[in-house]
Motif scaffolding. Structure first.
Motif, PDB file in Angstrom:
ATOM      1  N   VAL A 306     -40.405  17.606   4.908  1.00 48.17           N
ATOM      2  CA  VAL A 306     -39.322  17.315   6.105  1.00 48.17           C
ATOM      3  C   VAL A 306     -38.132  16.208   5.665  1.00 48.17           C
ATOM      4  CG1 VAL A 306     -39.075  16.787   8.421  1.00 48.17           C
ATOM      5  CG2 VAL A 306     -40.856  18.374   7.674  1.00 48.17           C
ATOM      6  N   GLY A 307     -38.836  15.039   5.224  1.00 52.74           N
ATOM      7  CA  GLY A 307     -37.934  14.168   5.143  1.00 52.74           C
ATOM      8  C   GLY A 307     -36.781  14.474   3.842  1.00 52.74           C
ATOM      9  N   ARG A 308     -37.495  15.002   2.706  1.00 49.02           N
ATOM     10  CA  ARG A 308     -36.529  15.779   1.645  1.00 49.02           C
ATOM     11  C   ARG A 308     -35.486  16.672   2.160  1.00 49.02           C
ATOM     12  NH1 ARG A 308     -41.283  15.404  -1.745  1.00 49.02           N
ATOM     13  NH2 ARG A 308     -41.725  17.621  -1.174  1.00 49.02           N
ATOM     14  N   LEU A 309     -35.670  17.358   2.984  1.00 48.91           N
ATOM     15  CA  LEU A 309     -34.802  18.520   3.545  1.00 48.91           C
ATOM     16  C   LEU A 309     -33.957  17.973   4.608  1.00 48.91           C
ATOM     17  CD1 LEU A 309     -37.548  21.290   4.047  1.00 48.91           C
ATOM     18  CD2 LEU A 309     -35.622  21.515   2.502  1.00 48.91           C
ATOM     19  N   ARG A 310     -34.112  16.999   5.122  1.00 52.25           N
ATOM     20  CA  ARG A 310     -33.145  16.133   6.104  1.00 52.25           C
ATOM     21  C   ARG A 310     -32.108  15.678   4.888  1.00 52.25           C
ATOM     22  NH1 ARG A 310     -37.541  14.200  10.257  1.00 52.25           N
ATOM     23  NH2 ARG A 310     -37.072  15.796  11.821  1.00 52.25           N
ATOM     24  N   HIS A 311     -32.615  15.070   3.977  1.00 49.61           N
ATOM     25  CA  HIS A 311     -31.804  14.442   3.077  1.00 49.61           C
ATOM     26  C   HIS A 311     -30.824  15.337   2.406  1.00 49.61           C
ATOM     27  CE1 HIS A 311     -30.244  12.028  -0.553  1.00 49.61           C
ATOM     28  NE2 HIS A 311     -30.392  11.227   0.329  1.00 49.61           N
ATOM     29  N   LYS A 312     -31.496  16.597   1.938  1.00 42.06           N
ATOM     30  CA  LYS A 312     -30.618  17.407   1.276  1.00 42.06           C
ATOM     31  C   LYS A 312     -29.494  17.947   2.392  1.00 42.06           C
ATOM     32  CE  LYS A 312     -30.972  21.965  -0.854  1.00 42.06           C
ATOM     33  NZ  LYS A 312     -32.001  23.207  -1.377  1.00 42.06           N
ATOM     34  N   ILE A 313     -29.640  18.218   3.612  1.00 40.00           N
ATOM     35  CA  ILE A 313     -28.615  18.430   4.394  1.00 40.00           C
ATOM     36  C   ILE A 313     -27.613  17.488   4.346  1.00 40.00           C
ATOM     37  CG2 ILE A 313     -28.261  18.963   6.904  1.00 40.00           C
ATOM     38  CD1 ILE A 313     -31.066  20.241   7.180  1.00 40.00           C
ATOM     39  N   LEU A 314     -28.107  16.278   4.584  1.00 36.18           N
ATOM     40  CA  LEU A 314     -26.996  15.144   4.454  1.00 36.18           C
ATOM     41  C   LEU A 314     -26.308  15.065   3.410  1.00 36.18           C
ATOM     42  CD1 LEU A 314     -29.033  11.985   5.970  1.00 36.18           C
ATOM     43  CD2 LEU A 314     -27.164  13.235   7.039  1.00 36.18           C
ATOM     44  N   GLU A 315     -26.867  15.478   2.128  1.00 32.79           N
ATOM     45  CA  GLU A 315     -26.337  15.516   0.903  1.00 32.79           C
ATOM     46  C   GLU A 315     -25.135  16.864   0.865  1.00 32.79           C
ATOM     47  OE1 GLU A 315     -29.106  15.843  -1.837  1.00 32.79           O
ATOM     48  OE2 GLU A 315     -28.831  13.773  -2.889  1.00 32.79           O
ATOM     49  N   LEU A 316     -25.496  17.766   1.432  1.00 29.88           N
ATOM     50  CA  LEU A 316     -24.346  19.285   1.495  1.00 29.88           C
ATOM     51  C   LEU A 316     -23.566  18.693   2.496  1.00 29.88           C
ATOM     52  CD1 LEU A 316     -27.462  21.694   1.461  1.00 29.88           C
ATOM     53  CD2 LEU A 316     -25.560  21.580  -0.281  1.00 29.88           C
ATOM     54  N   ARG A 317     -23.703  17.974   3.441  1.00 26.67           N
ATOM     55  CA  ARG A 317     -22.584  17.681   4.356  1.00 26.67           C
ATOM     56  C   ARG A 317     -21.706  16.442   3.985  1.00 26.67           C
ATOM     57  NH1 ARG A 317     -24.762  16.678  10.339  1.00 26.67           N
ATOM     58  NH2 ARG A 317     -22.609  16.354  10.537  1.00 26.67           N
ATOM     59  N   GLY A 318     -22.155  16.061   2.818  1.00 24.94           N
ATOM     60  CA  GLY A 318     -21.453  14.873   2.235  1.00 24.94           C
ATOM     61  C   GLY A 318     -21.584  13.637   2.909  1.00 24.94           C
ATOM     62  N   THR A 319     -22.646  13.263   3.568  1.00 27.21           N
ATOM     63  CA  THR A 319     -22.627  12.220   4.358  1.00 27.21           C
ATOM     64  C   THR A 319     -24.082  11.418   4.191  1.00 27.21           C
ATOM     65  OG1 THR A 319     -24.125  13.454   6.281  1.00 27.21           O
ATOM     66  CG2 THR A 319     -21.668  12.882   6.456  1.00 27.21           C
ATOM     67  N   ALA A 320     -24.689  11.553   2.887  1.00 31.64           N
ATOM     68  CA  ALA A 320     -26.188  10.934   2.497  1.00 31.64           C
ATOM     69  C   ALA A 320     -25.387   9.631   2.012  1.00 31.64           C
ATOM     70  CB  ALA A 320     -26.707  11.852   1.136  1.00 31.64           C
TER      71      ALA A 320
END
Length: 333
Positions: A306-320
């Motif tokens: 779950v944590g990795r997927l949340r971080h992946k979404i942030l990366e895709l949105r360009g906000t990680a």
């Protein structure tokens, strides 16, 4: 054999396979798993079944008549041998998927719909090969009838085994995780035996039994898709509140037609980069919702996923955050 008739049968099978994969609306299974499972059904499962079914029939014919041996082979041996040989493909792809999930954090075989897709794939492959053998033995009329009425039979039977494997991650107790595959295999064998028994005793009436099996098959698919839609809506609500998922994405994610219209609008206006990014973002959001739902069952490693997927979404949105790597991200309290 008529090349045209065989070609129509092959095309029909590929259409069936594409259709079943297509209606997995939220988490489509990768072809790198689906195709080998289909080919297993077409080759290995048929070969194993032909060998053991023949061996059983020859053995029984030594102590009984050929008629009795044929009946017992159809009703007793064939359902067990064929469902086990097809089920072995599901067991192997489940193991491969589990190994991949530990290495990459991607779970490719979890849930009822995944089991139906893989079970149907191996069933379609098996059914096509079996019908070609019937064509060689009994002629084009038998082949055509089996193709028209029976193409979904093996798919529906073996889907029960697939459902059993798909439910393993959803079982909390490690001592009970073997139960769903065993019950699924038993159900597949029972449905297969009921169909063969009816066919042996009452001929075409067996297709009435098959119709009931297909109704069950359709009902399970519809029920699970409704469950997934509800899980996506419920599990992503807190992600919207936390700012991880936008309200616009949340509005379209649970509904396939809305997502499709959005993708089509992007494609028709030539915004291909945005189209590709949104599809990846939405796939990650769906994975996140279902991973959160599975984590409630206590599956080991799901919280980390779950944590990795949340971080992946942030990366895709360009906000990680820069340099965060695979660090776990959790929504603010």
């Amino acid at each position: 054999m008529s090349g045209t008739l065989v070609g129509i049968g092959v095309l029909q099978t590929l259409v069936y396979l594409a259709f079943i994969r297509f209606i997995d609306l939220y988490e489509r299974e990768p072809l790198r798993y689906v195709v080998p499972v289909f080919l297993w059904g077409f080759t290995v499962a048929v070969g194993v079944s032909l060998f053991f079914n023949t061996l059983f029939q020859v053995a029984v014919s030594q102590i009984s008549t050929m008629q009795v041996a044929g009946f017992l082979t159809a009703v007793v041996a064939a359902p067990v041998v064929e469902e086990c040989s097809k089920g072995l493909a599901l067991f192997l792809v489940f193991l491969v998927s589990y190994a991949a999930s530990r290495r990459r954090g991607e779970v490719e075989f979890s849930g009822v719909m995944d089991g139906i897709v893989y079970g149907s794939a191996v069933g379609f492959g098996f059914s096509l090969a079996e019908d070609l053998l019937y064509y060689a033995q009994f002629g084009p009329e038998t082949y055509a009838v089996r193709r028209i009425f029976g193409g979904f039979a093996h798919a529906a039977f073996t889907s029960m085994t697939g459902i059993g494997f798909g439910l393993v991650p959803w079982v909390r107790s490690p001592f009970l995780k073997l139960l769903p595959p065993i019950l699924g295999l038993g159900t597949a064998i029972g449905l297969h035996a009921a169909f063969n028994l009816t066919a042996s005793l009452f001929g075409p009436l067996a297709y009435g039994v098959l119709f009931l099996v297909l109704l069950l098959y359709v009902a399970i698919i519809a029920g699970w898709l409704a469950f997934e839609r509800r899980a996506i809506r419920n599990e992503l609500r807190e992600e919207v509140d936390a700012g991880l998922v936008s309200p616009e994405d949340y509005a379209v994610l649970p509904t396939y037609l809305r997502r499709t219209r959005r993708y089509l609008r992007l494609a028709l206006t030539g915004r291909w980069g945005e189209w590709f990014r949104e599809r990846r973002l939405h796939a990650a959001a769906v994975d996140l919702a279902l991973a959160k739902r599975v984590s409630r069952s206590g599956m080991r490693g799901e919280d980390e996923r779950v944590g990795r997927l949340r971080h992946k979404i942030l990366e895709l949105r360009g906000t990680a955050p820069a340099g965060s790597g695979g660090a776990r991200w959790t929504p603010p309290a």
